[in-house]
Design a protein around this motif. Sequence first.
Motif, mmCIF file in Angstrom:
data_model
loop_
_atom_site.group_PDB
_atom_site.id
_atom_site.type_symbol
_atom_site.label_atom_id
_atom_site.label_comp_id
_atom_site.label_asym_id
_atom_site.label_seq_id
_atom_site.Cartn_x
_atom_site.Cartn_y
_atom_site.Cartn_z
ATOM 1 N N VAL A 137 68.742 -18.497 32.809
ATOM 2 C CA VAL A 137 67.462 -18.088 32.427
ATOM 3 C C VAL A 137 66.566 -18.473 33.390
ATOM 4 O O VAL A 137 65.497 -17.767 33.584
ATOM 5 N N ASN A 138 66.798 -19.769 33.944
ATOM 6 C CA ASN A 138 65.748 -20.305 34.845
ATOM 7 C C ASN A 138 65.737 -19.160 36.053
ATOM 8 O O ASN A 138 64.655 -19.254 36.639
ATOM 9 N N ARG A 139 66.820 -18.894 36.725
ATOM 10 C CA ARG A 139 67.155 -17.983 37.715
ATOM 11 C C ARG A 139 66.462 -16.646 37.588
ATOM 12 O O ARG A 139 65.489 -16.213 38.440
ATOM 13 N N SER A 140 66.547 -16.268 36.467
ATOM 14 C CA SER A 140 65.976 -14.714 35.902
ATOM 15 C C SER A 140 64.398 -15.047 35.965
ATOM 16 O O SER A 140 63.933 -14.175 36.266
ATOM 17 N N ARG A 141 64.058 -15.982 35.119
ATOM 18 C CA ARG A 141 62.511 -16.240 35.150
ATOM 19 C C ARG A 141 61.751 -16.447 36.653
ATOM 20 O O ARG A 141 60.867 -15.667 36.769
ATOM 21 N N ARG A 142 62.426 -17.039 37.558
ATOM 22 C CA ARG A 142 61.744 -17.437 38.776
ATOM 23 C C ARG A 142 61.674 -16.002 39.672
ATOM 24 O O ARG A 142 60.762 -15.813 40.045
ATOM 25 N N VAL A 143 62.874 -15.302 39.822
ATOM 26 C CA VAL A 143 62.878 -14.077 40.292
ATOM 27 C C VAL A 143 61.907 -13.037 39.552
ATOM 28 O O VAL A 143 61.181 -12.417 40.442
ATOM 29 N N SER A 144 61.853 -13.026 38.624
ATOM 30 C CA SER A 144 61.126 -12.018 37.846
ATOM 31 C C SER A 144 59.417 -12.348 38.173
ATOM 32 O O SER A 144 58.654 -11.510 38.458
ATOM 33 N N ARG A 145 59.248 -13.769 38.044
ATOM 34 C CA ARG A 145 57.820 -14.192 38.418
ATOM 35 C C ARG A 145 57.536 -13.693 39.841
ATOM 36 O O ARG A 145 56.306 -13.394 40.206
ATOM 37 N N ILE B 141 63.911 -8.532 60.030
ATOM 38 C CA ILE B 141 62.578 -8.873 59.298
ATOM 39 C C ILE B 141 62.685 -8.093 58.040
ATOM 40 O O ILE B 141 63.117 -7.000 57.787
ATOM 41 N N VAL B 142 62.476 -8.992 56.921
ATOM 42 C CA VAL B 142 62.531 -8.385 55.693
ATOM 43 C C VAL B 142 61.169 -8.747 54.863
ATOM 44 O O VAL B 142 60.440 -9.655 55.085
ATOM 45 N N THR B 143 61.148 -8.034 53.638
ATOM 46 C CA THR B 143 59.881 -8.270 52.635
ATOM 47 C C THR B 143 60.364 -9.185 51.617
ATOM 48 O O THR B 143 61.499 -9.090 51.049
ATOM 49 N N VAL B 144 59.678 -10.296 51.566
ATOM 50 C CA VAL B 144 59.982 -11.228 50.419
ATOM 51 C C VAL B 144 58.946 -11.337 49.438
ATOM 52 O O VAL B 144 57.748 -10.876 49.701
ATOM 53 N N HIS B 145 59.069 -11.609 48.121
ATOM 54 C CA HIS B 145 58.438 -11.751 47.195
ATOM 55 C C HIS B 145 58.229 -13.162 46.681
ATOM 56 O O HIS B 145 59.318 -13.754 46.548
ATOM 57 N N TYR B 146 56.984 -13.809 46.346
ATOM 58 C CA TYR B 146 56.959 -15.003 46.173
ATOM 59 C C TYR B 146 55.744 -15.095 45.103
ATOM 60 O O TYR B 146 54.765 -14.489 44.841
ATOM 61 N N THR B 147 55.491 -16.358 44.584
ATOM 62 C CA THR B 147 54.363 -16.883 43.864
ATOM 63 C C THR B 147 53.713 -17.860 44.614
ATOM 64 O O THR B 147 54.422 -18.680 45.275
ATOM 65 N N ALA B 148 52.535 -17.903 44.391
ATOM 66 C CA ALA B 148 51.622 -18.840 45.193
ATOM 67 C C ALA B 148 51.933 -20.155 44.817
ATOM 68 O O ALA B 148 51.679 -20.954 45.686
#
Length: 153
Positions: free
Chosen positions: A24-32, A93-100
């Motif tokens: 659940v923690n991994r899924s929430r982190r990736v989704s965010r 080079i890849v595109t990454v998604h992250y939270t601030a």
Amino acid sequence: MEAVFVVVPLLMIAFAFVGVFAVVNRSRRVSRAWNSGLTAEARCLRTYTTTSGGGDRMVRTTLHHVYEFTARDGRAVRFEETGGPGTILEGDIVTVHYTAEDPEHATARRPAPGRLFAESGCVLLFLGGFIAFCVAFLVTAHVVIGEVDTLMP
């Protein structure tokens, strides 16, 4: 001796709940990270594999990637991700998604919410069945031990 029939299933249930929490923690982190809208160009610094198993067990190989990118606030962020595609090599080079608020938990996976939901759901379904089996075993063991105790003088 009866304690084994209680302690072992309870330990198995506890480990299963740790697994539920991790999924659940991994899924929430990736989704965010996907939903944050923040992306950056990251360089793959390193790829490597780890293996587990062997002997009379099946060998499992896991691919790891180490990425580095510059976050919006200007700091360099390095993170590691497992299970990425084997086509990404060092220097790519890849595109990454992250939270601030948590750029260290970025992901280089392409957004695929349906796949994430299906993967997480299958693992949670398996763990839920495992927990239900352990609870049924505990109840059955309790009833059988209680019956044996009433039969003994």
